[in-house]
Design an enzyme around this catalytic site. Structure first.
Site, PDB file in Angstrom:
ATOM      1  N   ASP A   1      -1.942   6.356   6.712  1.00 20.73           N
ATOM      2  CA  ASP A   1      -1.547   5.009   6.834  1.00 20.73           C
ATOM      3  C   ASP A   1      -2.752   4.050   8.697  1.00 20.73           C
ATOM      4  O   ASP A   1      -2.660   5.017   9.336  1.00 20.73           O
ATOM      5  CB  ASP A   1       0.095   4.357   7.335  1.00 20.73           C
TER       6      ASP A   1
ATOM      7  N   LYS B   1       0.874  -1.200  -0.294  1.00 17.07           N
ATOM      8  CA  LYS B   1       0.462   0.130   0.126  1.00 17.07           C
ATOM      9  C   LYS B   1       0.855   1.355   0.132  1.00 17.07           C
ATOM     10  O   LYS B   1       0.247   2.413  -0.803  1.00 17.07           O
ATOM     11  CB  LYS B   1      -0.926   0.004   1.078  1.00 17.07           C
ATOM     12  N   THR B   2       1.992   1.047   0.765  1.00 14.94           N
ATOM     13  CA  THR B   2       2.516   2.232   1.556  1.00 14.94           C
ATOM     14  C   THR B   2       3.633   2.378  -0.294  1.00 14.94           C
ATOM     15  O   THR B   2       3.809   3.571  -0.695  1.00 14.94           O
ATOM     16  CB  THR B   2       3.873   2.359   2.319  1.00 14.94           C
TER      17      THR B   2
ATOM     18  N   THR C   1      -5.787  -1.576   6.556  1.00 19.73           N
ATOM     19  CA  THR C   1      -5.940  -3.597   6.794  1.00 19.73           C
ATOM     20  C   THR C   1      -7.082  -4.038   6.955  1.00 19.73           C
ATOM     21  O   THR C   1      -7.875  -5.184   7.015  1.00 19.73           O
ATOM     22  CB  THR C   1      -4.669  -4.089   7.860  1.00 19.73           C
TER      23      THR C   1
ATOM     24  N   ARG D   1       6.888  -7.901   0.938  1.00 15.54           N
ATOM     25  CA  ARG D   1       8.027  -7.636   2.592  1.00 15.54           C
ATOM     26  C   ARG D   1       8.099  -8.674   3.318  1.00 15.54           C
ATOM     27  O   ARG D   1       9.573  -8.732   3.688  1.00 15.54           O
ATOM     28  CB  ARG D   1       7.002  -6.855   3.099  1.00 15.54           C
TER      29      ARG D   1
END
Ligand code: ADE
Length: 330
Positions: free
Chosen positions: A104, A59-60, A153, A212
């Protein structure tokens, strides 16, 4: 350095900077390219966007690529860090036309602050209340036309008024094994280590379909290889590295196994409620919901039923235990 900031540091070197470096999420990528391309033609900022999906799914990263594509500045904040209306006011008034504000964990914005955000994103206005009691007056302050990108999330925890103010909502899905292999291959190149195709597959399988995690494992296994004075990750190094890290072939770590064992051994295979499961494993409810459960469900090791979580047949065989029918609660 804590775990989070170590991962952030890692992300900065491995994070793709442009669309051609970005692997996976093809549909989201295409949609975003259209939104960006059209807005550029109109010479307007893009609409507010919402990304939702598990942690580590990009997302980032996507938000940074969008900013880069638009030639816009991006300011990042985490929802829970906004404590006072003034915190948000200070950020909003520091923005320029076309800037991106990335929030976020936007499901964790305090309600009062959230209400202050509505007119800011809808009409680009700040409703300020000056003074208190009968003397209180309101004043509207014009804001530059900025773009909010929200990330969460947990879509279900986002209030409807906030969710409805986004022009487009995108779900980020788990990556395919093939895409994770490509990501690891790219990262290994950046990290200056060779990797055998079989090793690539071993690490990809243990990466929880999440970039990640893939990048973190690649770095740890590179350490493992270089510690033995080799600059190639072989099949053997990948396997023994994962074993050393206590991560199994499907990427399950001790925390995941603790959850499975608790459902099977303490709750007879389930069904068990979230609170009871979190208490039995000394985990936070949020960790069970955000980290463990989505992946265990993706692998088909647990199922969520209206009565709670149950372990599947695969969970028993994964742990080498004899299967017991889940209890029937009438
Ligand atoms: N690193 C993290 N996410 C990535 C992605 N989607 N593509 C390429 N490299 C990445």
């Amino acid at each position: 350095m804590d775990k989070m900031s170590r991962d952030e540091g890692l992300d900065l070197t491995l994070r793709p900077q442009s669309w051609n470096e970005y692997i996976g999420q093809e549909k989201v990528k295409k949609n975003l390219q259209i939104i960006i391309g059209a807005a550029k033609k109109r010479n307007e900022p893009i609409e507010h966007l919402l990304f939702y999906g598990g942690s580590g799914l990009g997302k980032t990263t996507l938000s940074h690529i969008i900013a880069k594509e638009l030639g816009a500045k991006i300011k990042t904040i985490a929802g829970p860090t906004l404590e006072k209306v003034g915190d948000l006011a200070a950020i909003l008034t520091s923005l320029s036309q076309g800037d991106i504000l990335f929030i976020d964990e936007c499901h964790r914005i305090n309600r009062m602050i959230e209400e202050f955000l509505y007119p800011a994103i809808e009409d680009f206005k700040l409703h300020l209340i000056l003074g208190k009691g009968p003397m209180a007056r309101t004043m509207d302050l014009e804001l530059p036309k900025f773009t909010l990108i929200g990330a969460t999330t947990r879509l279900a925890l986002l209030s409807a008024p906030l969710r409805n103010r986004f022009g487009a909502v995108f779900q980020l899905e788990y990556y395919t094994e093939k895409d994770i292999e490509k990501i690891i291959e790219r990262s290994a190149k950046i990290l200056g280590i060779e990797i055998e195709p079989k090793a690539l597959n071993i690490i990809a399988k243990a990466s929880r379909f999440t970039p990640r995690v893939a990048n973190r494992l690649t770095k740890r296994i590179r350490d493992f290889a270089q510690f033995q004075n080799v600059n190639i990750i072989t099949e053997e190094i990948a396997s023994s590295g994962l074993e050393f890290l206590d991560i199994d072939k499907q990427g399950l770590e001790s925390g995941d196994k603790k959850i499975l064992e608790a459902i099977i051994l303490k709750f007879d295979g389930g069904p068990v409620g979230l609170q009871a499961l979190a208490s039995a494993t000394s985990e936070e409810k949020d960790a069970v919901l955000d980290i463990y459960e989505p992946y265990l469900m993706q692998l088909g090791l647990i199922e969520r039923t209206p009565k709670g979580r149950v372990a599947t047949l695969s969970a028993y065989s994964h742990l080498g235990l004899a299967f017991k029918e889940p209890k029937k609660l009438i």
